[in-house]
Design a protein around this motif. Structure first.
Motif, PDB file in Angstrom:
ATOM      1  N   ASP A  37      -3.839  15.803 -35.665  1.00  0.00           N
ATOM      2  CA  ASP A  37      -3.628  16.638 -36.471  1.00  0.00           C
ATOM      3  C   ASP A  37      -2.196  16.999 -37.079  1.00  0.00           C
ATOM      4  N   ALA A  69      -3.928  13.959 -21.473  1.00  0.00           N
ATOM      5  CA  ALA A  69      -5.057  12.962 -21.219  1.00  0.00           C
ATOM      6  C   ALA A  69      -4.393  11.472 -22.012  1.00  0.00           C
ATOM      7  N   THR A 118       1.968  17.381 -29.024  1.00  0.00           N
ATOM      8  CA  THR A 118       2.961  16.369 -28.548  1.00  0.00           C
ATOM      9  C   THR A 118       4.320  16.832 -28.834  1.00  0.00           C
ATOM     10  N   THR A 137      -6.805  12.813 -30.110  1.00  0.00           N
ATOM     11  CA  THR A 137      -7.877  13.276 -29.220  1.00  0.00           C
ATOM     12  C   THR A 137      -8.663  12.177 -28.608  1.00  0.00           C
ATOM     13  N   ARG A 138      -9.204  12.415 -27.415  1.00  0.00           N
ATOM     14  CA  ARG A 138     -10.278  11.603 -26.907  1.00  0.00           C
ATOM     15  C   ARG A 138     -11.396  12.236 -26.690  1.00  0.00           C
TER      16      ARG A 138
END
Ligand code: FAD
Length: 288
Positions: A25, A48, A30, A74-75
């Motif tokens: 997003d 992750a 990060t 995203t995972r």
């Protein structure tokens, strides 16, 4: 209070174009860790990370910008980030630890800090807990299946997965976009998520998600004194562009609506389970 305690809520995105390009997003997670690493606020973060299989998360300790960059995005499956919580201080020797997690993971982190059984020396080394919003998660096998069943492709052909605007989105490497209504994806969800009463990571220092803000932006809750201090420093350093949350669409009302829906639905599920188990009706355990 469905949104938990917070000092401020804003719309924000990273000012770093490289971070923004690969992030899910607004690149809040990060960017926060990259800034905190540069500023010496953390000396690494549990994130992750990627693995050998597409979109399968692998918990990892990132101590460089490059490693943080590899963990962007995203995972949508379980990444047991808390499994590294002892290792990060003991094997990696970090004294100032960043952690990102879903609401349940941030709850586990705070519980571990309050009752540090087996976690000697860990509680004081948590320097920044960043929470992400979460309605539910998916077992990895379910993500493979969901993409094959409804995206008519294999996961290795996918460039991005996303949940937003009531849909599960599959973006393929060849430029196709598939939208799946969330009522279709419910059966792929992790059943354990249905006992969770936290949508917006209430216990994080700072929590963030896409809901409430336009594409490419994020909704950010600054919650703790520590989060407030780090957010102020990051803003002063020019790490984020911000807008008042009431100046963007769809705004905080949608976050409140979705948080309320999650809590109401899962509260009912919890009560139904308590009633069933409590009065000795035939057990229908969803986990077996
Ligand atoms: P980025 O800068 O792209 O970084 C993402 C960070 O999240 C990375 O540090 C990465 O390590 C970490 N991460 C990625 N996958 C996982 C994982 N499985 N478990 C733990 N950490 C992970 N947002 C909403 O607004 N509404 C939702 O309903 C919602 N549901 C979600 C469900 C799941 C299972 C997950 C993992 C996230 C969900 N999110 C939801 C959060 C959203 O998808 C983004 O992760 C969030 O907005 C952060 O984006 P960013 O650009 O700031 O982060």
């Amino acid at each position: 209070m469905v949104l938990g305690n917070y000092k401020q809520v804003i719309a924000a995105r990273s000012t770093d174009q490289e971070i923004l390009r690969g992030s899910q997003d607004g690149g809040i997670v990060t960017q926060l860790f990259a800034y905190a690493l540069d500023a010496g606020i953390i000396d690494g973060a549990i994130v992750a990370g990627p693995s050998d299989e597409p979109f399968k998360p692998e918990p990892m300790v990132a101590t460089t910008r490059e490693e943080l960059m590899a963990s962007r995005g995203t995972r949508y499956s379980l990444s047991p980030n808390m499994s590294l919580i002892k290792e990060v201080t003991r094997s990696y020797g970090l004294d100032k630890v960043g952690v990102v997690g879903t609401p349940c993971q941030i709850q586990a982190l705070r519980k571990g800090q309050l009752y540090p059984v087996g976690l000697r020396d860990v509680p004081d080394k948590i320097a920044l807990a960043v929470g992400i919003f979460c309605m539910e998660n998916f077992p990895y096998q379910s993500i493979i299946q969901l993409v094959e069943d409804h995206g008519a492709t294999a996961l290795e052909n996918v460039s991005k997965l996303d949940i937003g605007k009531g849909k599960f989105w599959i973006y393929t490497e060849r430029g196709a976009t598939v939208q799946i209504p969330l009522k279709v994806t419910h059966k792929y969800e992790q059943p354990g998520c249905h006992v969770c009463l936290d949508y917006v990571s209430n216990l994080a220092d700072i929590s963030t998600g896409s809901v409430g803000t336009p594409d490419g932006w994020s909704t950010v809750f600054v919650r703790s004194d520590n989060g407030d201090d780090i957010w102020a420093k990051a803003i002063a350093a020019g790490a984020f562009e911000t807008k008042p949350i009431d100046s963007v669409k769809p705004g905080l009302d949608l976050v409140t609506k979705l948080a309320t829906e999650k809590i109401t639905k899962n509260q009912k599920y919890l009560e139904a389970r308590a009633t069933e188990y409590g009065v000795g009706k035939a057990l229908r355990n969803p986990y077996i």
